[in-house]
Write a protein that holds these residues in place. Structure first.
Motif, PDB file in Angstrom:
ATOM      1  N   VAL A   1       0.703  -1.085   0.262  1.00 36.71           N
ATOM      2  CA  VAL A   1       0.505  -0.065   0.204  1.00 36.71           C
ATOM      3  C   VAL A   1       0.550   1.028  -0.138  1.00 36.71           C
ATOM      4  N   PHE A   2       2.508   1.322   0.524  1.00 34.43           N
ATOM      5  CA  PHE A   2       3.256   2.340   0.925  1.00 34.43           C
ATOM      6  C   PHE A   2       3.623   2.906  -0.255  1.00 34.43           C
ATOM      7  N   LEU A   3       3.752   1.991  -2.453  1.00 36.32           N
ATOM      8  CA  LEU A   3       4.615   1.681  -3.254  1.00 36.32           C
ATOM      9  C   LEU A   3       4.139   2.539  -3.601  1.00 36.32           C
ATOM     10  N   GLY A   4       4.829   4.002  -4.185  1.00 35.56           N
ATOM     11  CA  GLY A   4       4.258   5.110  -5.955  1.00 35.56           C
ATOM     12  C   GLY A   4       3.891   6.373  -5.058  1.00 35.56           C
ATOM     13  N   LYS A   5       3.894   6.284  -3.356  1.00 36.81           N
ATOM     14  CA  LYS A   5       3.396   7.341  -2.672  1.00 36.81           C
ATOM     15  C   LYS A   5       3.857   7.978  -1.877  1.00 36.81           C
ATOM     16  N   ILE A   6       3.818   8.696  -1.139  1.00 37.71           N
ATOM     17  CA  ILE A   6       4.374   9.381  -0.356  1.00 37.71           C
ATOM     18  C   ILE A   6       3.630   8.950   1.421  1.00 37.71           C
ATOM     19  N   THR A   7       4.047   8.239   1.749  1.00 38.26           N
ATOM     20  CA  THR A   7       2.370   8.419   3.526  1.00 38.26           C
ATOM     21  C   THR A   7       3.187   8.339   4.248  1.00 38.26           C
ATOM     22  N   VAL A   8       1.784   8.761   5.288  1.00 35.57           N
ATOM     23  CA  VAL A   8       2.582  10.015   6.946  1.00 35.57           C
ATOM     24  C   VAL A   8       1.218   8.679   7.921  1.00 35.57           C
ATOM     25  N   LEU A   9       2.515   7.923   8.066  1.00 40.43           N
ATOM     26  CA  LEU A   9       1.449   7.154   8.929  1.00 40.43           C
ATOM     27  C   LEU A   9       1.329   6.976  10.877  1.00 40.43           C
ATOM     28  N   ASN A  10      -0.109   7.608  10.914  1.00 35.42           N
ATOM     29  CA  ASN A  10      -0.107   7.917  12.547  1.00 35.42           C
ATOM     30  C   ASN A  10      -0.766   6.645  13.040  1.00 35.42           C
ATOM     31  N   VAL A  11       0.468   6.350  14.105  1.00 36.43           N
ATOM     32  CA  VAL A  11      -0.208   4.903  15.399  1.00 36.43           C
ATOM     33  C   VAL A  11      -1.818   5.747  16.101  1.00 36.43           C
ATOM     34  N   TRP A  12      -2.545   5.687  16.376  1.00 39.80           N
ATOM     35  CA  TRP A  12      -3.401   5.970  17.490  1.00 39.80           C
ATOM     36  C   TRP A  12      -3.860   5.297  17.637  1.00 39.80           C
ATOM     37  N   ALA A  13      -4.417   5.444  19.038  1.00 37.11           N
ATOM     38  CA  ALA A  13      -5.413   4.942  19.633  1.00 37.11           C
ATOM     39  C   ALA A  13      -6.491   5.744  20.182  1.00 37.11           C
ATOM     40  N   THR A  14      -7.655   5.255  20.654  1.00 34.38           N
ATOM     41  CA  THR A  14      -8.727   5.568  21.346  1.00 34.38           C
ATOM     42  C   THR A  14      -8.591   6.225  23.061  1.00 34.38           C
TER      43      THR A  14
END
Lengths: 191, 143
Positions: free
Chosen positions: A71-84
């Motif tokens: 899913v990361f390929l070909g794009k710049i991804t900002v991936l946030n790790v979160w929880a309630t």
């Protein structure tokens, strides 16, 4: 007169020793300042400039959809790790509305060790600014990423390599001063 | 009456002691969640969870920590032991994800070489200084 002449060389040797002692002391102070002055509670990510870990994890909204590291390929991804259950995530969440306006990146997330219902309610109440959201119920994906607390945010390049990991809230200041320059650099590399 | 009160106070330390014993046994009970068929595996599990640091709480090891992350990591250690992985494989798995920091007994490398060598350098310096002092004193005695 002869007495004072006798004393002078003696005094000089003492002061030479004193200078060495002071210099040694300063070397120690400087060394320890740099060793101890750092914030050692923030752990460096082991993934920097390495490929993101392999995974196969279901979507938060639609459990029939499964995502992999492709899913990361070909794009710049900002991936946030979160929880309630993460108090800082409530503070951070409104900033994602702002960061998501950046056209150069995909803003996405890992919902970490959470309850699906609570997570969906959180996004319904506060707005969903993530293009996709991985549901890491057991926290195993988080461990693959070396997550040790939420919120954490990863910057992943179009080759699927992790370029940066931020521990703590990504507010406007952090995004503009750290993420944007790195995003620009990744864009330049592509050209 | 006065004497009774006195003896009650005397008894207090014992009461506190037994209360502590009770709470200690409940603390132990938490650790016993993982059951092993092979006592050798259990030994290795205990050793590994003492050697690994909780990345979240940082000054506790996995065995002592009940943070959610520690519980996850302990579960992984348990799974991997039962899957037949070696201690080194498990430590490497943790190191790959959380860095060398996760080892309570850090390995010698460039960044901490000075720290490891420091005591020996001091010992040599102090030994040398003592030896010089000894030599000069011996000379004085000879005179």
């Amino acid at each position: 007169m002869s007495e004072s002449e006798n004393k002078t060389p003696n005094n000089r040797t003492i002061s030479a020793k004193g200078i060495i002692a002071v210099l040694l002391f300063l070397v120690f102070v400087v060394t320890f300042y740099f060793l101890i002055g750092q914030d050692k509670t923030e752990l460096p990510s082991q993934l920097i400039n390495r490929s993101a870990p392999a995974f196969s994890v279901k979507d938060l909204h639609d459990p029939s959809v499964t995502y992999t590291q492709d899913v990361f390929l070909g794009k710049i991804t900002v991936l946030n790790v979160w929880a309630t259950w993460c108090p800082s995530c409530y503070v951070e969440h409104p900033y994602w509305e702002l960061h998501a306006k950046n056209k150069d990146v995909v803003v996405a997330a890992i919902n970490y060790r959470d309850d699906r219902k609570k997570a969906l309610k959180f996004l319904a109440d506060r707005g969903n600014f993530f293009q996709w959201n991985l549901f890491d119920e057991k926290g195993r994906l988080g461990i693959e990423f070396g997550v040790y607390g939420a919120p954490e945010t990863f910057l992943i390049d179009p080759l699927g390599k992790v370029r940066y990991r931020h521990v703590g809230v990504v507010d406007t200041d952090v995004f503009e001063s750290i993420f944007v320059p790195m995003i620009e650099r990744i864009k330049q590399e592509q050209n | 009456m006065k004497k009774n009160a006195f003896s009650f106070l005397n008894f207090m330390p014992y009461a506190v002691f037994f209360a502590c014993l009770l709470s200690a046994s409940t603390a132990n009970a938490v650790i016993d969640v993982y059951e092993f068929d092979d006592p050798e595996l259990e030994k290795r599990f205990i050793k590994l969870t003492y050697e690994l640091r909780c990345p979240k709480c940082q000054n506790q090891n996995l065995a002592d920590s009940n943070s959610e992350l520690s519980l996850d990591l302990k579960a992984i250690v348990y799974e991997k032991l039962n899957a037949g992985e070696t201690d080194q494989q498990i430590l490497d798995f943790m190191k790959q994800r959380y860095g060398e920091f996760i080892l309570f007994n850090p390995e010698v490398n460039q960044s901490n070489a000075l720290l490891w060598a420091g005591p020996f350098i001091f010992l040599i310096l102090i030994g040398g200084g003592f030896f010089r002092w000894y030599l000069s004193n011996r000379d004085l005695d000879d005179e």
